[in-house]
Design a protein around this motif. Structure first.
Motif, PDB file in Angstrom:
ATOM      1  N   THR A 197      66.859  30.555  48.697  1.00 31.59           N
ATOM      2  CA  THR A 197      67.829  31.196  49.605  1.00 31.59           C
ATOM      3  C   THR A 197      67.139  32.259  50.441  1.00 31.59           C
ATOM      4  O   THR A 197      66.221  32.946  49.988  1.00 31.59           O
ATOM      5  CB  THR A 197      69.005  31.770  48.788  1.00 31.59           C
ATOM      6  OG1 THR A 197      69.866  30.691  48.425  1.00 31.59           O
ATOM      7  CG2 THR A 197      69.782  32.798  49.562  1.00 31.59           C
ATOM      8  N   ILE A 199      67.891  35.601  53.019  1.00 33.21           N
ATOM      9  CA  ILE A 199      68.827  36.616  53.506  1.00 33.21           C
ATOM     10  C   ILE A 199      68.150  37.320  54.678  1.00 33.21           C
ATOM     11  O   ILE A 199      67.095  37.940  54.527  1.00 33.21           O
ATOM     12  CB  ILE A 199      69.206  37.608  52.395  1.00 33.21           C
ATOM     13  CG1 ILE A 199      69.893  36.845  51.245  1.00 33.21           C
ATOM     14  CG2 ILE A 199      70.111  38.707  52.932  1.00 33.21           C
ATOM     15  CD1 ILE A 199      70.274  37.714  50.067  1.00 33.21           C
ATOM     16  N   ALA A 203      70.784  42.248  56.981  1.00 34.68           N
ATOM     17  CA  ALA A 203      72.034  41.852  56.333  1.00 34.68           C
ATOM     18  C   ALA A 203      72.425  42.898  55.282  1.00 34.68           C
ATOM     19  O   ALA A 203      71.577  43.557  54.679  1.00 34.68           O
ATOM     20  CB  ALA A 203      71.892  40.486  55.683  1.00 34.68           C
ATOM     21  N   VAL A 205      74.734  43.208  51.799  1.00 30.47           N
ATOM     22  CA  VAL A 205      75.343  42.376  50.764  1.00 30.47           C
ATOM     23  C   VAL A 205      75.906  43.312  49.699  1.00 30.47           C
ATOM     24  O   VAL A 205      75.163  43.892  48.906  1.00 30.47           O
ATOM     25  CB  VAL A 205      74.310  41.407  50.163  1.00 30.47           C
ATOM     26  CG1 VAL A 205      74.985  40.434  49.210  1.00 30.47           C
ATOM     27  CG2 VAL A 205      73.581  40.634  51.266  1.00 30.47           C
ATOM     28  N   LEU A 213      75.244  33.302  45.437  1.00 38.82           N
ATOM     29  CA  LEU A 213      74.717  32.472  46.515  1.00 38.82           C
ATOM     30  C   LEU A 213      74.018  31.278  45.886  1.00 38.82           C
ATOM     31  O   LEU A 213      73.146  31.442  45.031  1.00 38.82           O
ATOM     32  CB  LEU A 213      73.727  33.254  47.378  1.00 38.82           C
ATOM     33  CG  LEU A 213      74.207  34.586  47.980  1.00 38.82           C
ATOM     34  CD1 LEU A 213      73.091  35.225  48.798  1.00 38.82           C
ATOM     35  CD2 LEU A 213      75.437  34.384  48.832  1.00 38.82           C
ATOM     36  N   LEU A 219      71.600  33.084  54.904  1.00 43.40           N
ATOM     37  CA  LEU A 219      72.480  34.172  55.305  1.00 43.40           C
ATOM     38  C   LEU A 219      71.831  34.879  56.487  1.00 43.40           C
ATOM     39  O   LEU A 219      70.754  35.465  56.362  1.00 43.40           O
ATOM     40  CB  LEU A 219      72.686  35.140  54.135  1.00 43.40           C
ATOM     41  CG  LEU A 219      73.667  36.289  54.342  1.00 43.40           C
ATOM     42  CD1 LEU A 219      75.084  35.764  54.522  1.00 43.40           C
ATOM     43  CD2 LEU A 219      73.625  37.251  53.153  1.00 43.40           C
ATOM     44  N   ALA A 223      74.277  39.848  58.952  1.00 41.91           N
ATOM     45  CA  ALA A 223      75.540  39.434  58.323  1.00 41.91           C
ATOM     46  C   ALA A 223      75.971  40.475  57.295  1.00 41.91           C
ATOM     47  O   ALA A 223      75.152  41.232  56.759  1.00 41.91           O
ATOM     48  CB  ALA A 223      75.390  38.069  57.674  1.00 41.91           C
ATOM     49  N   VAL A 225      78.435  40.740  53.766  1.00 41.11           N
ATOM     50  CA  VAL A 225      79.228  40.080  52.727  1.00 41.11           C
ATOM     51  C   VAL A 225      79.729  41.163  51.778  1.00 41.11           C
ATOM     52  O   VAL A 225      78.930  41.924  51.226  1.00 41.11           O
ATOM     53  CB  VAL A 225      78.413  39.036  51.952  1.00 41.11           C
ATOM     54  CG1 VAL A 225      79.298  38.308  50.949  1.00 41.11           C
ATOM     55  CG2 VAL A 225      77.752  38.044  52.906  1.00 41.11           C
ATOM     56  N   ILE A 246      79.170  31.487  47.560  1.00 38.57           N
ATOM     57  CA  ILE A 246      78.686  30.708  48.702  1.00 38.57           C
ATOM     58  C   ILE A 246      77.881  29.543  48.135  1.00 38.57           C
ATOM     59  O   ILE A 246      76.893  29.741  47.429  1.00 38.57           O
ATOM     60  CB  ILE A 246      77.843  31.571  49.648  1.00 38.57           C
ATOM     61  CG1 ILE A 246      78.710  32.725  50.198  1.00 38.57           C
ATOM     62  CG2 ILE A 246      77.278  30.729  50.793  1.00 38.57           C
ATOM     63  CD1 ILE A 246      77.965  33.684  51.110  1.00 38.57           C
ATOM     64  N   ILE A 252      75.316  30.845  56.970  1.00 39.05           N
ATOM     65  CA  ILE A 252      76.150  31.950  57.443  1.00 39.05           C
ATOM     66  C   ILE A 252      75.451  32.537  58.666  1.00 39.05           C
ATOM     67  O   ILE A 252      74.333  33.050  58.581  1.00 39.05           O
ATOM     68  CB  ILE A 252      76.329  33.035  56.366  1.00 39.05           C
ATOM     69  CG1 ILE A 252      76.734  32.407  55.021  1.00 39.05           C
ATOM     70  CG2 ILE A 252      77.317  34.076  56.843  1.00 39.05           C
ATOM     71  CD1 ILE A 252      78.013  31.620  55.054  1.00 39.05           C
TER      72      ILE A 252
END
Length: 297
Positions: A197, A199, A203, A205, A213, A219, A223, A225, A246, A252
């Motif tokens: 993943t 990020i 971002a 979080v 996730l 992501l 972003a 979250v 997610i 995203i």
């Protein structure tokens, strides 16, 4: 105040204020007990006692007419309030809303442009009070410096104030902010991440009630979250869990805002800048605020 907070000319902070990492203030007057989340931009604003603004809120503008925020008001994540607007006492501005007109006391507004959703009917149990939360955060020996799990990589300027688990091959871009602990308001607090993943840079979080996730999630940069909300039926706006899940290989977009509780299904896509407040089914693409959708299952 936390690290990387900038207070410009004309800024006055009352007692008991809590200002989170990366927020910038110019010409802002904060009464007692005001809370500002991560990376807010505040200029020419008067905050009444115990008013709160969530992460990435944009309120006022340098040189613009003063914005008045009433006592106990809540400004949601990534909301924008233009100069000269008055937000009444106890009013609620929903996440992502764009407000260009006054909001009466105890009124909830949503949308871009903002519209009245309803009036609050509240139990009068006192204004919001973040004192206990601030004390708990300050007691953490690894505040903003939690350990990075094996197999994770992080760019410069990251803030690690979360219980992190999962991987491997997880990448946190420059300036990513993570928060959420199992010792916080929910035992499910933290960030659990599947293999591969990513990020994106900048971002935020916020996993106070837990964010999961899946593998191969993307992501996007900037972003946000958030896995919590507030009980609008009480004057004190107590914290309420809103966990976020997610699914594998979901995408995203940059600058999207996700406010739990919600589930984004495997392979779903959230467009850049979208505000998501409900489930997104697997394989679905959404471009804006979701009020009704099939559960992602």
């Amino acid at each position: 105040m936390e690290d990387a907070v900038i207070t410009g000319a004309g800024t006055v902070l009352g007692p008991g204020c809590w200002i989170r990492h990366g927020t910038e203030l110019t010409g802002a007057v904060l009464s007692a007990g005001v809370f500002l989340g991560f990376r807010c931009r505040i200029a020419g604003v008067h905050f009444g006692a115990a008013a709160m603004a969530a992460s990435l809120a944009r309120v006022g503008a340098p040189g613009g007419a003063t914005v008045e925020i009433g006592p106990g008001a809540w400004i949601g994540a990534a909301a924008e309030i233009v100069p000269g607007v008055r937000i009444g006492a106890g009013a609620v501005v929903a996440a992502g809303a764009h407000v260009a007109a006054d909001v009466p006391d105890d009124t909830v507004v949503v949308g871009r442009p903002a519209r009245v959703l309803r009036r609050r009917q509240v139990v009068e149990d006192g204004l919001p009070d973040m004192t206990a939360t601030v004390r708990a955060v300050r007691r953490r020996p690894d505040r903003n410096k939690a350990p990075l799990p094996d197999g994770w990589l992080a760019g410069p300027g990251v803030v690690l104030d979360a219980d992190l688990a999962g991987g491997p091959d997880v990448l946190l871009g420059p300036g990513v902010i993570t928060m959420g602990r199992a010792t916080g308001p929910s035992p499910h607090g933290g960030l659990r991440v599947g293999r591969g993943t990513r990020i994106g840079a900048g971002a935020v979080v916020e996993g106070s009630a837990g964010i999961d996730l899946g593998a191969g999630v993307d992501l996007g940069a900037g972003a946000l979250v958030v896995s919590s909300g507030h009980d609008l039926g009480r004057r004190s706006l107590p914290w309420r869990a809103g966990p976020v899940v997610i699914g594998d290989h979901a995408v995203i977009g940059a600058g999207a805002v996700l406010i739990g509780p919600l589930c984004v299904g495997a392979g779903a896509r959230v467009a850049p800048g979208a505000v998501v407040v409900a489930d997104v089914p697997p394989g679905h693409t959404t471009y804006g605020v979701l009020e009704r959708n099939a559960p992602c299952g």
